[in-house]
Write a protein that holds these residues in place. Structure first.
Motif, PDB file in Angstrom:
ATOM      1  N   GLY A 177       2.644   3.305 -12.561  1.00 46.98           N
ATOM      2  CA  GLY A 177       2.314   2.102 -11.792  1.00 46.98           C
ATOM      3  C   GLY A 177       1.757   2.457 -10.425  1.00 46.98           C
ATOM      4  N   TRP A 178       2.379   3.432  -9.760  1.00 43.63           N
ATOM      5  CA  TRP A 178       1.868   3.834  -8.452  1.00 43.63           C
ATOM      6  C   TRP A 178       0.539   4.592  -8.584  1.00 43.63           C
ATOM      7  CZ3 TRP A 178       1.339   2.754  -3.757  1.00 43.63           C
ATOM      8  CH2 TRP A 178       0.847   3.686  -2.844  1.00 43.63           C
ATOM      9  N   THR A 187       0.797  -1.222   0.000  1.00 39.51           N
ATOM     10  CA  THR A 187       0.000   0.000   0.000  1.00 39.51           C
ATOM     11  C   THR A 187       0.830   1.272   0.000  1.00 39.51           C
ATOM     12  OG1 THR A 187      -0.130  -0.053   2.425  1.00 39.51           O
ATOM     13  CG2 THR A 187      -1.882  -1.184   1.187  1.00 39.51           C
ATOM     14  N   GLU A 188       2.142   1.166  -0.143  1.00 36.60           N
ATOM     15  CA  GLU A 188       3.008   2.340  -0.156  1.00 36.60           C
ATOM     16  C   GLU A 188       3.963   2.256  -1.342  1.00 36.60           C
ATOM     17  OE1 GLU A 188       3.531   3.446   4.563  1.00 36.60           O
ATOM     18  OE2 GLU A 188       4.646   1.726   3.782  1.00 36.60           O
ATOM     19  N   TRP A 189       4.402   3.418  -1.786  1.00 37.87           N
ATOM     20  CA  TRP A 189       5.373   3.475  -2.882  1.00 37.87           C
ATOM     21  C   TRP A 189       6.708   3.965  -2.329  1.00 37.87           C
ATOM     22  CZ3 TRP A 189       6.321   7.539  -7.143  1.00 37.87           C
ATOM     23  CH2 TRP A 189       7.119   6.973  -8.159  1.00 37.87           C
ATOM     24  N   LYS A 190       7.644   3.035  -2.210  1.00 34.06           N
ATOM     25  CA  LYS A 190       8.986   3.361  -1.733  1.00 34.06           C
ATOM     26  C   LYS A 190       9.986   2.836  -2.752  1.00 34.06           C
ATOM     27  CE  LYS A 190       7.654   3.023   3.154  1.00 34.06           C
ATOM     28  NZ  LYS A 190       7.896   2.312   4.449  1.00 34.06           N
ATOM     29  N   TRP A 221       3.896 -11.677  -4.887  1.00 35.46           N
ATOM     30  CA  TRP A 221       3.641 -11.401  -6.305  1.00 35.46           C
ATOM     31  C   TRP A 221       3.877  -9.932  -6.618  1.00 35.46           C
ATOM     32  CZ3 TRP A 221       3.828 -14.359 -10.229  1.00 35.46           C
ATOM     33  CH2 TRP A 221       3.375 -15.676 -10.194  1.00 35.46           C
ATOM     34  N   GLU A 222       3.285  -9.054  -5.800  1.00 37.77           N
ATOM     35  CA  GLU A 222       3.437  -7.622  -6.055  1.00 37.77           C
ATOM     36  C   GLU A 222       4.877  -7.164  -5.797  1.00 37.77           C
ATOM     37  OE1 GLU A 222       2.572  -3.540  -6.832  1.00 37.77           O
ATOM     38  OE2 GLU A 222       1.834  -5.492  -7.506  1.00 37.77           O
TER      39      GLU A 222
END
Length: 381
Positions: free
Chosen positions: A166-167, A68-71, A116-117
């Protein structure tokens, strides 16, 4: 007083021999490491194709919202202990997909979709690293051919943009009451992946021939075939975007009969969502119907293009269009089989990879229309 020469003496034997003229000096200075760069791009092409496959599996297994976060940097490290896993799971439990669909999911089940993600994102990082290291190496060694810096940088820019999109796609599924990501954002994400793939394939084709060969080949361009194959490429791209809309809302599993849908030509209730325009993105019946119709039209146009291309006097060009026609027929049949079986995981993935193969085949036929390979008069008979 000059010495007298014998009448039997070879003329010019005492003169300093001049070096033979060397052709292609301009080409020699321009070519750089064409083979090396081509091999590097082939590796990136394979990675992007793998990325598309993993992305498809991530979507088909409903794993895309598990992180749930983009790092971009620190996110490369997965949870390393049980406390970290519990923290990630708690974040996932706050989003609509868990609350409305997966409530009661165990931690072990969460881990399976998380990997998977995470693998999908990690592969994106690997592609970025391979591009950056490769470009830096060729640039520092001054092995990039003249005119190719902008092309190679363009690939890198598209890759960076793909990460941001993507995010943007994932974030659409983290709020509100949406169970999945927005289908139009998924289509944008997949569409850009195919744009990247298409440019890489084109560059690989170009680097497979010298600049001199390309210049000569272009004089024999088949303008009609090039125009038709360009139309095919754009039409196939549109169909890929429509396929992404189908996948985004699981529309491929709603109607499993063919050629009708629910026993009708036009499926039941094609415009029940208000406002009207939302049906074209969110109504599973209408979205699948549009994808089917576009497939029929693409197949019809593809047959016309193949019939024209197979008659090319250039054997390599004719062969490229024959391959395109065969893959087009296979993809249509595979699409029908996928629908009849309710779009299971294996068939859905095969259909997506079939789209990749067809897209590249069309690109190759288009390239050979513009740059036909040289052949002898006998080969053309």
């Amino acid at each position: 007083m000059a010495q007298k020469r014998s009448i039997f003496e070879e003329v010019g034997t005492n003169e300093v021999s001049k070096p033979a003229p060397q052709g292609g000096l301009i080409e020699k200075g321009r070519k750089g490491a064409r083979k090396g760069i081509r091999a590097w791009l082939v590796v990136i092409f394979a990675l992007v194709m793998t990325m598309i496959a993993v992305g498809g599996l991530t979507r088909l297994t409903d794993s895309g919202l598990s992180i749930t976060e983009w790092k971009p940097v620190t996110g490369a490290v997965p949870p390393m202990n049980e406390a970290a896993w519990v923290a990630e799971f708690e974040k996932y439990q706050q989003i609509p997909e868990y609350v409305l669909q997966n409530e009661g999911m165990s931690l072990s089940e969460f881990k399976s979709i998380y990997w998977w993600e995470w693998g999908h994102r990690q592969l994106g990082r690997v592609i970025g690293l391979v591009w950056a290291l490769g470009y830096a190496g060729f640039a520092l060694a001054r092995k990039v051919p003249t005119g190719w810096h902008k092309r190679l940088l363009f690939i890198g820019v598209l890759g960076g943009l793909q990460g941001a999109i993507g995010w943007w796609m994932v974030s659409s599924g983290l709020v509100g009451e949406r169970l999945d990501v927005a289908s139009y954002r998924l289509a944008t994400h997949l569409g850009l992946a195919f744009v990247i793939l298409g440019f890489i394939a084109w560059y690989v084709f170009l680097l497979g021939r010298s600049e001199a060969e390309l210049l000569q080949a272009r004089r024999n361009k088949d303008a009609k075939l090039f125009s038709m194959s360009t139309g095919m490429l754009h039409f196939a791209f549109l169909q890929i975007l429509l396929g992404a809309l189908v996948a985004g809302i699981d529309a491929g599993r709603g109607y499993t009969d063919w050629p009708l849908m629910g026993g009708q030509v036009l499926p039941p209730d094609p415009f029940y969502i208000e406002p009207l325009w939302r049906n074209f993105f969110e109504n599973p019946a209408l979205v699948q119907f549009i994808h089917r119709v576009a497939g029929y039209l693409l197949f019809a146009f593809g047959v016309v293009t193949w019939l024209k291309g197979r008659k090319s006097a250039n054997k390599a060009t004719a062969g490229a269009f024959n391959l395109m026609g065969a893959l087009l027929f296979f993809q249509v049949v595979l699409g029908i089989v996928t629908v009849l079986h309710g779009a299971p995981l294996a068939l859905g993935l095969a259909h997506q990879l079939g789209a990749v193969a067809l897209f590249v085949a069309i690109s190759r036929a288009r390239f050979l229309s513009q740059f036909p390979k040289s052949q002898s008069v006998r080969e053309g008979l």
